[in-house]
Write a protein that holds these residues in place. Sequence first.
Motif, PDB file in Angstrom:
ATOM      1  N   ALA A   1      50.396  37.213  35.792  1.00 25.28           N
ATOM      2  CA  ALA A   1      50.574  38.068  36.975  1.00 25.28           C
ATOM      3  C   ALA A   1      49.535  37.729  38.036  1.00 25.28           C
ATOM      4  O   ALA A   1      49.861  37.666  39.235  1.00 25.28           O
ATOM      5  CB  ALA A   1      50.460  39.534  36.566  1.00 25.28           C
ATOM      6  N   LEU A   2      48.298  37.490  37.596  1.00 23.17           N
ATOM      7  CA  LEU A   2      47.259  37.118  38.570  1.00 23.17           C
ATOM      8  C   LEU A   2      47.641  35.826  39.286  1.00 23.17           C
ATOM      9  O   LEU A   2      47.520  35.713  40.512  1.00 23.17           O
ATOM     10  CB  LEU A   2      45.911  36.934  37.866  1.00 23.17           C
TER      11      LEU A   2
ATOM     12  N   TRP B   1      34.757  37.543  40.542  1.00 24.66           N
ATOM     13  CA  TRP B   1      34.684  38.334  39.309  1.00 24.66           C
ATOM     14  C   TRP B   1      34.447  39.798  39.627  1.00 24.66           C
ATOM     15  O   TRP B   1      35.062  40.692  39.040  1.00 24.66           O
ATOM     16  CB  TRP B   1      33.583  37.771  38.409  1.00 24.66           C
ATOM     17  N   GLN B   2      33.531  40.044  40.605  1.00 20.75           N
ATOM     18  CA  GLN B   2      33.238  41.436  40.963  1.00 20.75           C
ATOM     19  C   GLN B   2      34.471  42.117  41.538  1.00 20.75           C
ATOM     20  O   GLN B   2      34.725  43.287  41.275  1.00 20.75           O
ATOM     21  CB  GLN B   2      32.097  41.479  41.982  1.00 20.75           C
ATOM     22  N   ARG B   3      35.238  41.361  42.320  1.00 15.37           N
ATOM     23  CA  ARG B   3      36.453  41.942  42.900  1.00 15.37           C
ATOM     24  C   ARG B   3      37.440  42.319  41.782  1.00 15.37           C
ATOM     25  O   ARG B   3      38.050  43.381  41.789  1.00 15.37           O
ATOM     26  CB  ARG B   3      37.117  40.948  43.867  1.00 15.37           C
ATOM     27  N   LEU B   4      37.553  41.403  40.807  1.00  9.49           N
ATOM     28  CA  LEU B   4      38.475  41.664  39.696  1.00  9.49           C
ATOM     29  C   LEU B   4      38.024  42.893  38.898  1.00  9.49           C
ATOM     30  O   LEU B   4      38.818  43.780  38.566  1.00  9.49           O
ATOM     31  CB  LEU B   4      38.499  40.428  38.780  1.00  9.49           C
ATOM     32  N   ARG B   5      36.701  42.906  38.665  1.00 10.43           N
ATOM     33  CA  ARG B   5      36.158  43.939  37.798  1.00 10.43           C
ATOM     34  C   ARG B   5      36.180  45.310  38.475  1.00 10.43           C
ATOM     35  O   ARG B   5      36.452  46.324  37.839  1.00 10.43           O
ATOM     36  CB  ARG B   5      34.713  43.523  37.423  1.00 10.43           C
ATOM     37  N   HIS B   6      35.886  45.353  39.773  1.00 13.44           N
ATOM     38  CA  HIS B   6      35.694  46.648  40.424  1.00 13.44           C
ATOM     39  C   HIS B   6      36.863  47.105  41.290  1.00 13.44           C
ATOM     40  O   HIS B   6      36.901  48.258  41.692  1.00 13.44           O
ATOM     41  CB  HIS B   6      34.396  46.640  41.242  1.00 13.44           C
TER      42      HIS B   6
ATOM     43  N   LEU C   1      40.937  45.866  38.226  1.00 10.23           N
ATOM     44  CA  LEU C   1      41.076  46.554  36.944  1.00 10.23           C
ATOM     45  C   LEU C   1      41.184  48.074  37.086  1.00 10.23           C
ATOM     46  O   LEU C   1      42.092  48.672  36.515  1.00 10.23           O
ATOM     47  CB  LEU C   1      39.943  46.157  35.998  1.00 10.23           C
ATOM     48  N   PRO C   2      40.282  48.722  37.859  1.00  9.08           N
ATOM     49  CA  PRO C   2      40.424  50.185  37.979  1.00  9.08           C
ATOM     50  C   PRO C   2      41.766  50.593  38.574  1.00  9.08           C
ATOM     51  O   PRO C   2      42.364  51.580  38.149  1.00  9.08           O
ATOM     52  CB  PRO C   2      39.278  50.581  38.913  1.00  9.08           C
ATOM     53  N   LEU C   3      42.279  49.817  39.522  1.00  8.41           N
ATOM     54  CA  LEU C   3      43.537  50.204  40.152  1.00  8.41           C
ATOM     55  C   LEU C   3      44.734  49.890  39.254  1.00  8.41           C
ATOM     56  O   LEU C   3      45.817  50.438  39.450  1.00  8.41           O
ATOM     57  CB  LEU C   3      43.686  49.510  41.506  1.00  8.41           C
ATOM     58  N   LEU C   4      44.541  49.006  38.297  1.00 12.74           N
ATOM     59  CA  LEU C   4      45.641  48.693  37.372  1.00 12.74           C
ATOM     60  C   LEU C   4      45.773  49.762  36.293  1.00 12.74           C
ATOM     61  O   LEU C   4      46.840  49.933  35.713  1.00 12.74           O
ATOM     62  CB  LEU C   4      45.394  47.347  36.686  1.00 12.74           C
ATOM     63  N   ARG C   5      44.656  50.462  36.017  1.00 17.02           N
ATOM     64  CA  ARG C   5      44.619  51.412  34.916  1.00 17.02           C
ATOM     65  C   ARG C   5      45.845  52.324  34.813  1.00 17.02           C
ATOM     66  O   ARG C   5      46.473  52.376  33.760  1.00 17.02           O
ATOM     67  CB  ARG C   5      43.372  52.276  35.009  1.00 17.02           C
ATOM     68  N   PRO C   6      46.197  53.052  35.904  1.00 20.70           N
ATOM     69  CA  PRO C   6      47.294  54.017  35.760  1.00 20.70           C
ATOM     70  C   PRO C   6      48.610  53.354  35.341  1.00 20.70           C
ATOM     71  O   PRO C   6      49.445  53.989  34.710  1.00 20.70           O
ATOM     72  CB  PRO C   6      47.422  54.650  37.147  1.00 20.70           C
TER      73      PRO C   6
ATOM     74  N   ILE D   1      48.388  46.992  45.363  1.00 17.11           N
ATOM     75  CA  ILE D   1      46.982  47.148  45.769  1.00 17.11           C
ATOM     76  C   ILE D   1      46.830  46.629  47.195  1.00 17.11           C
ATOM     77  O   ILE D   1      47.203  45.485  47.471  1.00 17.11           O
ATOM     78  CB  ILE D   1      46.049  46.367  44.820  1.00 17.11           C
ATOM     79  N   PRO D   2      46.322  47.454  48.112  1.00 18.01           N
ATOM     80  CA  PRO D   2      46.234  47.029  49.516  1.00 18.01           C
ATOM     81  C   PRO D   2      45.313  45.813  49.664  1.00 18.01           C
ATOM     82  O   PRO D   2      44.252  45.731  49.043  1.00 18.01           O
ATOM     83  CB  PRO D   2      45.627  48.241  50.222  1.00 18.01           C
ATOM     84  N   LYS D   3      45.740  44.865  50.504  1.00 21.02           N
ATOM     85  CA  LYS D   3      44.986  43.615  50.703  1.00 21.02           C
ATOM     86  C   LYS D   3      43.606  43.877  51.330  1.00 21.02           C
ATOM     87  O   LYS D   3      42.637  43.190  51.017  1.00 21.02           O
ATOM     88  CB  LYS D   3      45.761  42.677  51.630  1.00 21.02           C
ATOM     89  N   ASP D   4      43.567  44.875  52.229  1.00 21.55           N
ATOM     90  CA  ASP D   4      42.312  45.059  52.967  1.00 21.55           C
ATOM     91  C   ASP D   4      41.152  45.447  52.067  1.00 21.55           C
ATOM     92  O   ASP D   4      39.999  45.223  52.401  1.00 21.55           O
ATOM     93  CB  ASP D   4      42.488  46.071  54.110  1.00 21.55           C
ATOM     94  N   MET D   5      41.452  45.991  50.869  1.00 20.91           N
ATOM     95  CA  MET D   5      40.362  46.316  49.953  1.00 20.91           C
ATOM     96  C   MET D   5      39.638  45.050  49.526  1.00 20.91           C
ATOM     97  O   MET D   5      38.416  44.994  49.480  1.00 20.91           O
ATOM     98  CB  MET D   5      40.911  47.034  48.722  1.00 20.91           C
ATOM     99  N   TYR D   6      40.424  44.017  49.226  1.00 16.31           N
ATOM    100  CA  TYR D   6      39.810  42.739  48.839  1.00 16.31           C
ATOM    101  C   TYR D   6      39.033  42.146  50.011  1.00 16.31           C
ATOM    102  O   TYR D   6      37.943  41.613  49.853  1.00 16.31           O
ATOM    103  CB  TYR D   6      40.884  41.747  48.377  1.00 16.31           C
ATOM    104  N   GLU D   7      39.668  42.252  51.199  1.00 17.92           N
ATOM    105  CA  GLU D   7      39.011  41.669  52.368  1.00 17.92           C
ATOM    106  C   GLU D   7      37.675  42.354  52.618  1.00 17.92           C
ATOM    107  O   GLU D   7      36.653  41.694  52.852  1.00 17.92           O
ATOM    108  CB  GLU D   7      39.924  41.777  53.595  1.00 17.92           C
ATOM    109  N   ALA D   8      37.686  43.671  52.519  1.00 20.58           N
ATOM    110  CA  ALA D   8      36.439  44.417  52.724  1.00 20.58           C
ATOM    111  C   ALA D   8      35.384  43.981  51.712  1.00 20.58           C
ATOM    112  O   ALA D   8      34.228  43.731  52.059  1.00 20.58           O
ATOM    113  CB  ALA D   8      36.704  45.911  52.595  1.00 20.58           C
ATOM    114  N   ALA D   9      35.809  43.829  50.459  1.00 27.45           N
ATOM    115  CA  ALA D   9      34.870  43.427  49.407  1.00 27.45           C
ATOM    116  C   ALA D   9      34.329  42.038  49.684  1.00 27.45           C
ATOM    117  O   ALA D   9      33.148  41.757  49.465  1.00 27.45           O
ATOM    118  CB  ALA D   9      35.568  43.470  48.050  1.00 27.45           C
TER     119      ALA D   9
END
Lengths: 290, 638
Positions: free
Chosen positions: B437-438, B545-550, B553-558, B529-537
């Motif tokens: 999927a990634l 790795w930090q983007r994946l981890r923070h 993953l948290p947004l995939l949980r539900p 997952i909105p793209k701008d979150m990654y852009e902001a990060a």
Amino acid sequence: MAKKKANNHLLLHTALISFTLLSMYPVFWVLALAFSGQQSVGIIDLPMDPTLMERARAIVPIPEHFSVANFVGVWTEQSFGTWLWNSAVVSLMTTVLGVFLACTAAYAFSRFRFPGRNAGMLTFLVSQMFPGTLMLIPLFIIIVKWLGLGNTYFGLVIVYATTAIPFCVWMLKGYFDTIPVDIEESARIDGASPQTIFFRIILPLATPAIAITALFSFMTAWNEFILASIFMEAESNYTAPVGLRFFVGGFSSQWGYFAAGSVIVSLPVVLLFLYLQKYLISGLTAGSVK
Amino acid sequence: MSPFRWLASSYVLGLGVAVGITLALSAWLFEGAERDQRVQYERRLAQVEANSLAGALASAAPERIAGVLQAWQARHPAHESAILVGGMELLGSTKPEDAAPRRLGREEKPIFDLANLLRAARETNIGEGVVRKKLVNFDGSVKGAYVVTVPYLANNEFAGVLQVRIRQVADKRSAPSSLGGVPLWLPALLVAVALGALFRARSDLRLDLPRLLLFAAFLALTLAYQYQRMAAYDASDLDGARQVANAVREAVLSYGLPPEGAAAPSPWDTDTYLRPLGVVLGDGTLNESAHGALFAEKTRFFERSLWAAEVLGLVMLLAFLFGYMRRLGATLREHADAYAYVTPAMLGMLVLVFFPFLYGITLAFTDTTLFNESLPFAERWIGWDNFVTILGDFNLYERGPEGLIWNYQNFYWTLMVTIVWTLTNVAIGVSLGFILALILNTEDLKGKAIYRVILILPWAIPNYITALVWRGMFHPQFGVINQVLQMFGMAPVAWFDGVVSSFLTGLTTNGWLSFPFMMVVILGALQSIPKDMYEAAEVEGATRWQRLRHITLPLLRPTLIPAIVLSVVWTFNMFNIIFLVSGGEPAGANEILITKAYKIAFENYQYAYAAAYSTVIFVILLVYGVFQTRVTKATESF
């Protein structure tokens, strides 16, 4: 920067293509056997002491001689046509009944607040954990001994439809929840009856989820072989899965017939699946993501 | 203002309904019990006839066999026919056209088989020193007569079987209180619920005089009825026992006293294991206290059913008196639309999912097998024994000279295999699905749609076909996987002969067909997952790795957690793969709980044991479900 990205993609493509080929291998293997015109489980007959090249040839999923004899044979020499027809009738009836039952129940769970609603949803969920083996003997007694529906389409249909209900209801309910209530309210103000709202407004809006429900009900019936083998005793009443297992189960090993039959049986579901796959993601995730 | 004003309320109606239901239910129970009683005594009479005749034949010289059989047939009009079979020979028959003695014909194979069965049963019982196998066969398929087969002993050795056929005297009256098979109390119950919904009663929880009187009236009426019918039932039971005693006396008149003597329990009045019941003595006198004890034991289950009928009536009465019925009706009316929509699905689920489920659980408390299915329920009831056998067997391994030898038939072994199977499969499914999927979620990757369609295929293909295909590919001799191994100079593997290799076949197959589901689910969640979150990060300087981890993953949980729960439950019960690919080989070592339960039911025909096994599976899944929900809820705040 741009160059690095292109490289990455090349790597990704290589990985994806090799994985895809690997995951497609069993499919090619079945196709090779189906078109080989013979019944053995090997793609080619190997000599006693094969060389490396001969071994490599035995892996390549291309038949030695291309022939449709297995397809012709499975239709003419075996009663596969009858089995396929049985499966088709049972599956279509299951789809209609299953979708109807699931839509009405899911609509009630989504739109009405009534005593027993939570209990109902919970029991539907828990029923997914009932082991099939616990139900087999009681179902046999109810359907065959009490209702006398052994060897009939209807006996299988009602069991399959009810088996599919809980999953379908949960999925549809999730989707119905995402349809704004305002639409219904404005329709009600315009004087539409509850039935009109349900059939004319809600159902058309829920097409993606209903498509998935229908696919799921269809596949439940099309792919099931244990209940079918217990309820349908006469060979002429077999469904396609029971018949296919008959080719390679026990002491018979007619792999050619099995492969040809598998291709025929899989084709409709695979096509349906691929056609509906654009709904797959939205239909499945709507139920779980709030 | 009449003093009986309270009578006008729904109280009296409630009393009527409650009494009606209890009486109808009791009557239905009594009729069933009386029918069972008639059949039981007729079978016992037939048993006495067969036993005494077999005893007489055992001490008769071969040339007198025909005479003994003739005399037996002439003694009573109900005695239809009798045949004596020893080995391949028909030693004697009451029918002149049989022309005994002669060899058995081809069409007489069933009686030859039956003789072998009884011989084997007798040898098992003697060999084990316990009475486990039945020595008497009643042919239930014959209508209008009892066909009993008992062993025929000569000099205390098994020498053949005697089969007697005795006409049924009892008329098969149809039970008056049932409507074409449906017991009358069922519609009565429905009518009562409907009536209760319509009428009004004050809904307070006071226990006043009228209500007390009504309770008393209910108990008096129903208990009196039950008492009176029980007395009649008791009397007819004694009557049946007297008939048996008479039959024994008549047999004594014809054949003389049995070798055990006059005071010992008659060896002719036995159960189907040929154990004397002890109710009738050798000379045909009835031991009334022994009869009473047997009767009490026999009716224990029946008496409990009568109490259940009483309780049901009381519950109905309570529901009427305290206004619950009215409230039920009001609720139903208020939410009529909702219930109308739910009813069809609920009805189907009740009849074809929940009822079979409860029936299966009940079955788990009996010792039902293929061979004793037709016995009355009370006789099969054994309580928790099955569960004790399953869960209490810790004989998991033995210390042999070559180290540990695992007992693959043990429940805990199978449970362990199932847990390992579930964990490895879900881990493979989730990680493969996640990686794919990634990759497929990469921006501007060309041909994404094509890859996705192709990778979904394993999910689309019916899984029993997948299983059989992989079974073919793992074929030890011609299978394609062994060809690959040999191509690289390795030795071919006999896949289904080793515990680990056989496990791997299942794992490969299930991994192949389960990754697309996870891939699709995760891909769907990734796309939301909105793209701008990654852009902001990225702007903040977060590494990949930090983007994946923070973020990811948290947004995939539900999405991921319900999908994992679902896939755990599916894999735990993934019958098709194990059953069709390895079949649990070698020697059942790779069986998971569900396939094991299936084999117990349909290869050993131990229905009840399989039901208990399945019940354990259900409880395990339920505990997992509850636990998982708790954990998820507790960690939702993260």
